[in-house]
Scaffold this motif. Structure first.
Motif, PDB file in Angstrom:
ATOM      1  N   ILE A  69      71.778 -38.267  -1.090  1.00 49.88           N
ATOM      2  CA  ILE A  69      71.261 -37.421  -2.160  1.00 49.88           C
ATOM      3  C   ILE A  69      72.380 -37.142  -3.148  1.00 49.88           C
ATOM      4  N   THR A  70      72.059 -37.300  -4.425  1.00 50.62           N
ATOM      5  CA  THR A  70      73.026 -37.053  -5.489  1.00 50.62           C
ATOM      6  C   THR A  70      72.335 -36.327  -6.633  1.00 50.62           C
ATOM      7  N   LYS A  71      73.121 -35.879  -7.606  1.00 46.67           N
ATOM      8  CA  LYS A  71      72.539 -35.204  -8.758  1.00 46.67           C
ATOM      9  C   LYS A  71      73.276 -35.597 -10.014  1.00 46.67           C
ATOM     10  N   ASP A  72      72.569 -35.530 -11.118  1.00 44.54           N
ATOM     11  CA  ASP A  72      73.151 -35.741 -12.437  1.00 44.54           C
ATOM     12  C   ASP A  72      72.757 -34.531 -13.273  1.00 44.54           C
ATOM     13  N   ASP A  73      73.676 -33.603 -13.411  1.00 42.49           N
ATOM     14  CA  ASP A  73      73.352 -32.354 -14.105  1.00 42.49           C
ATOM     15  C   ASP A  73      73.004 -32.599 -15.568  1.00 42.49           C
ATOM     16  N   ALA A  74      73.631 -33.575 -16.173  1.00 46.53           N
ATOM     17  CA  ALA A  74      73.354 -33.859 -17.581  1.00 46.53           C
ATOM     18  C   ALA A  74      71.913 -34.308 -17.787  1.00 46.53           C
ATOM     19  N   LYS A  75      71.354 -34.922 -16.776  1.00 49.35           N
ATOM     20  CA  LYS A  75      69.970 -35.406 -16.856  1.00 49.35           C
ATOM     21  C   LYS A  75      69.009 -34.487 -16.120  1.00 49.35           C
ATOM     22  N   ASN A  76      69.515 -33.412 -15.538  1.00 54.58           N
ATOM     23  CA  ASN A  76      68.678 -32.496 -14.757  1.00 54.58           C
ATOM     24  C   ASN A  76      67.866 -33.243 -13.708  1.00 54.58           C
ATOM     25  N   THR A  77      68.521 -34.165 -13.058  1.00 55.73           N
ATOM     26  CA  THR A  77      67.824 -35.041 -12.119  1.00 55.73           C
ATOM     27  C   THR A  77      68.573 -35.093 -10.793  1.00 55.73           C
ATOM     28  N   VAL A  78      67.816 -35.065  -9.731  1.00 58.82           N
ATOM     29  CA  VAL A  78      68.341 -35.248  -8.378  1.00 58.82           C
ATOM     30  C   VAL A  78      67.764 -36.547  -7.828  1.00 58.82           C
ATOM     31  N   TYR A  79      68.600 -37.311  -7.178  1.00 57.66           N
ATOM     32  CA  TYR A  79      68.204 -38.632  -6.684  1.00 57.66           C
ATOM     33  C   TYR A  79      68.244 -38.667  -5.158  1.00 57.66           C
ATOM     34  N   LEU A  80      67.366 -39.465  -4.595  1.00 58.41           N
ATOM     35  CA  LEU A  80      67.390 -39.747  -3.166  1.00 58.41           C
ATOM     36  C   LEU A  80      67.413 -41.259  -3.007  1.00 58.41           C
ATOM     37  N   GLN A  81      68.559 -41.765  -2.629  1.00 59.30           N
ATOM     38  CA  GLN A  81      68.716 -43.192  -2.373  1.00 59.30           C
ATOM     39  C   GLN A  81      68.371 -43.459  -0.918  1.00 59.30           C
ATOM     40  N   MET A  82      67.431 -44.365  -0.702  1.00 58.62           N
ATOM     41  CA  MET A  82      66.981 -44.679   0.645  1.00 58.62           C
ATOM     42  C   MET A  82      67.205 -46.152   0.911  1.00 58.62           C
ATOM     43  N   ASN A  83      67.962 -46.449   1.936  1.00 63.98           N
ATOM     44  CA  ASN A  83      68.289 -47.819   2.293  1.00 63.98           C
ATOM     45  C   ASN A  83      67.737 -48.169   3.673  1.00 63.98           C
ATOM     46  N   ASP A  84      67.622 -49.448   3.921  1.00 61.05           N
ATOM     47  CA  ASP A  84      67.157 -49.939   5.222  1.00 61.05           C
ATOM     48  C   ASP A  84      65.869 -49.226   5.629  1.00 61.05           C
ATOM     49  N   LEU A  85      64.927 -49.235   4.731  1.00 63.96           N
ATOM     50  CA  LEU A  85      63.688 -48.505   4.984  1.00 63.96           C
ATOM     51  C   LEU A  85      62.887 -49.122   6.121  1.00 63.96           C
ATOM     52  N   LYS A  86      62.223 -48.239   6.837  1.00 66.56           N
ATOM     53  CA  LYS A  86      61.436 -48.636   8.007  1.00 66.56           C
ATOM     54  C   LYS A  86      59.988 -48.200   7.811  1.00 66.56           C
ATOM     55  N   PRO A  87      59.051 -48.827   8.487  1.00 65.73           N
ATOM     56  CA  PRO A  87      57.644 -48.420   8.336  1.00 65.73           C
ATOM     57  C   PRO A  87      57.438 -46.923   8.595  1.00 65.73           C
ATOM     58  N   GLU A  88      58.212 -46.347   9.481  1.00 68.37           N
ATOM     59  CA  GLU A  88      58.065 -44.920   9.774  1.00 68.37           C
ATOM     60  C   GLU A  88      58.568 -44.021   8.653  1.00 68.37           C
ATOM     61  N   ASP A  89      59.191 -44.602   7.625  1.00 69.90           N
ATOM     62  CA  ASP A  89      59.583 -43.830   6.445  1.00 69.90           C
ATOM     63  C   ASP A  89      58.419 -43.682   5.465  1.00 69.90           C
TER      64      ASP A  89
END
Length: 124
Positions: A69-89
């Motif tokens: 999880i990261t944020k960019d205050d200038a863009k007022n945006t929070v990101y969730l990077q998800m890798n190696d996704l599984k069907p249970e996600d």
């Protein structure tokens, strides 16, 4: 405060997605933004949170390796990077913000403002 989640979609197992949470409104959340998810017939589950003040992140051990999880205050945006996704996600992913400080960032009860969610489907 309004939160709008986006970036969901269909992805194959092992793939990656980056979700975005755009925060808008007259009063921006001061304390934290969290991500939760809810799969069909399951309870809502805490995924990650980030402090607005110092960028501290909180993720359960089950997500620490694959999610960031990261944020960019200038863009007022929070990101969730998800890798190696599984069907249970597979779930609808929601971002949320509280209107008062709390250390209980994993507890959905502290969150006042919720986005509409974005659907993530992991399937071949």
């Amino acid at each position: 405060v309004q939160l709008q989640a986006s970036g969901g979609g269909l992805v194959q197992p092992g793939g990656s997605l980056e979700l975005s949470c755009l925060v808008s409104g007259r009063t921006f959340p001061k304390y934290a933004v969290g991500w939760f998810r809810q799969a069909p017939s399951k309870e809502r589950e805490f995924v990650a949170a980030i402090s607005r003040s110092d960028g501290s992140t909180y993720l359960p051990d089950s997500f620490k390796v694959r999610f960031t999880i990261t944020k960019d205050d200038a863009k007022n945006t929070v990101y969730l990077q998800m890798n190696d996704l599984k069907p249970e996600d597979t779930a609808r992913y929601y971002c949320a913000a509280p209107d008062s400080p709390s250390k209980l960032v994993w507890n959905e009860d502290i969150y006042t403002y919720w986005g509409q969610g974005t659907l993530v489907t992991v399937s071949s």
